[in-house]
Design an enzyme around this catalytic site. Structure first.
Site, mmCIF file in Angstrom:
data_model
loop_
_atom_site.group_PDB
_atom_site.id
_atom_site.type_symbol
_atom_site.label_atom_id
_atom_site.label_comp_id
_atom_site.label_asym_id
_atom_site.label_seq_id
_atom_site.Cartn_x
_atom_site.Cartn_y
_atom_site.Cartn_z
ATOM 1 C CD GLN A 172 -1.683 -2.174 2.107
ATOM 2 O OE1 GLN A 172 -0.524 -2.586 2.179
ATOM 3 N NE2 GLN A 172 -2.653 -2.703 2.813
ATOM 4 C CB THR A 223 -1.259 -12.330 -4.115
ATOM 5 O OG1 THR A 223 -1.226 -10.911 -3.923
ATOM 6 C CG2 THR A 223 -0.400 -12.981 -3.032
ATOM 7 N N GLY A 256 -4.318 -10.835 1.708
ATOM 8 C CA GLY A 256 -2.902 -10.901 1.354
ATOM 9 C C GLY A 256 -1.999 -11.065 2.562
ATOM 10 C CG ASP A 257 -2.238 -8.285 5.607
ATOM 11 O OD1 ASP A 257 -1.466 -7.881 4.716
ATOM 12 O OD2 ASP A 257 -3.069 -7.555 6.167
#
Length: 327
Positions: A172, A223, A256-257
């Site tokens: 981000q 991803t 995603g984490d």
């Protein structure tokens, strides 16, 4: 494997819009956008990229060291993380700023519009990795995830200076990082994590081609949402892993984490990259089915059943001795 997870610790304010963002945009008025969305609900949940990844690693018994900055009212959140296997002893508590806030609106296609208030995160650059090592012992990997940019650069530089392998996850923060900052964060990383959009943005910001990035990192993991994961390394064939299918998406925040937690756990166990991505995808599916990035629990038998069903006996067989066991 002892992992320090550096990055944001936040409170997530999650809202759902029943329509589609694209239907609200007028192509001839994009220079003058002024929109307000009436949302159906608001969920306030625990979050922050570093805290989410540490939560996943804690659930896999890795005892990760969480490294970030929070406000003075961290107590309840800290208890939660400790109960889920996270070492919070290196979290910096600000006296003057509140814990960061992530405010996210998701439409029915799982597209998101978000804003982020940094708050105490602005003090994260004050954290010294050498002090963390003195407190918690040697580190095998430093994960540098979205944080105050100065903190991201400092922790990357310190990992290099201390000879500790590091993973780069700028995600981000790519939108506000300079070319030199992106290059600093990526160059020499053992692992580089991006999603598909971020991979293009990283190349644009760094002014590097795909080949130039791969010259500078060990392995690049991208991803791809419902299309799964792509893993690239210089002079190695690309590894592709499909996502877990047929998941009813409740909220994509933190997916995603969770992938990063599963992937790093598996490589920490010495398993193949394909197996690591499969575990990451299985954890991602758990998050996608819940509202909130830490609303899931890891149940070894259920997780292994998913792995066996989606990826076959080999994946389940490699992970069965590891899942739920001490790292």
């Amino acid at each position: 494997m002892r992992i320090a997870v550096t990055g944001s610790i936040a409170t997530d304010h999650l809202m759902a819009f029943p329509g589609r963002f694209v239907d609200q945009l007028l192509p001839d008025q994009l220079e003058h956008v002024s929109l307000s969305f009436l949302v159906d609900n608001l969920e306030v949940r625990r979050g922050g990229v570093a805290a989410n990844i540490a939560y996943g690693l804690g659930g896999l018994r890795f005892d990760p060291v969480l490294v970030g900055a929070v406000g003075p009212h961290f107590g309840e959140y800290e208890v939660w993380l400790k109960e889920h296997g996270v070492d919070t002893g290196s979290v910096h508590v600000s006296a003057g700023h509140q814990t960061a806030r992530f405010m996210c609106l998701t439409d029915r296609d799982s597209n998101q519009i978000a804003s982020f208030y940094a708050g105490a995160m602005a003090e994260a650059a004050e954290i010294d990795l050498r002090e963390i090592i003195a407190r918690s012992g040697p580190l095998d990997l430093v994960l540098v995830s979205p944080n105050d940019p100065a903190a991201m650069v400092r922790h990357t530089d310190q990992a290099r200076a201390l000879g500790i392998p590091f993973a780069a996850d700028p995600s981000q923060q790519l939108a506000r990082l300079s070319r030199d900052e992106v290059r600093t964060l990526v160059d020499g990383a053992r692992w580089l994590f991006t999603n598909e959009y971020e991979s293009a943005l990283l190349r644009e910001r760094a002014e590097w081609s795909t080949e130039e990035v791969l010259e500078r990192v060990g392995t690049w993991i991208t991803t791809l949402g419902a299309k799964g994961v792509r893993i690239d390394a210089k002079d190695e064939p690309t590894v592709s892993v499909a996502a877990v299918p047929d998941i009813e998406a409740a909220d994509p925040t933190g997916v995603g984490d969770a992938f990063r937690a599963g992937f790093l756990a598996a490589v920490g166990w010495g398993l193949p990259l394909e197996t690591a991505a499969q575990l990451g995808c299985a954890l991602s599916a758990l998050v996608l089915a819940e509202v909130g990035s830490q609303a899931y629990e890891i149940h070894p038998e259920r997780l292994l059943t998913t792995l066996r069903t989606v990826y076959g006996e080999r994946a389940a067989g490699l992970l069965e001795p590891k899942v739920g066991q001490s790292a």
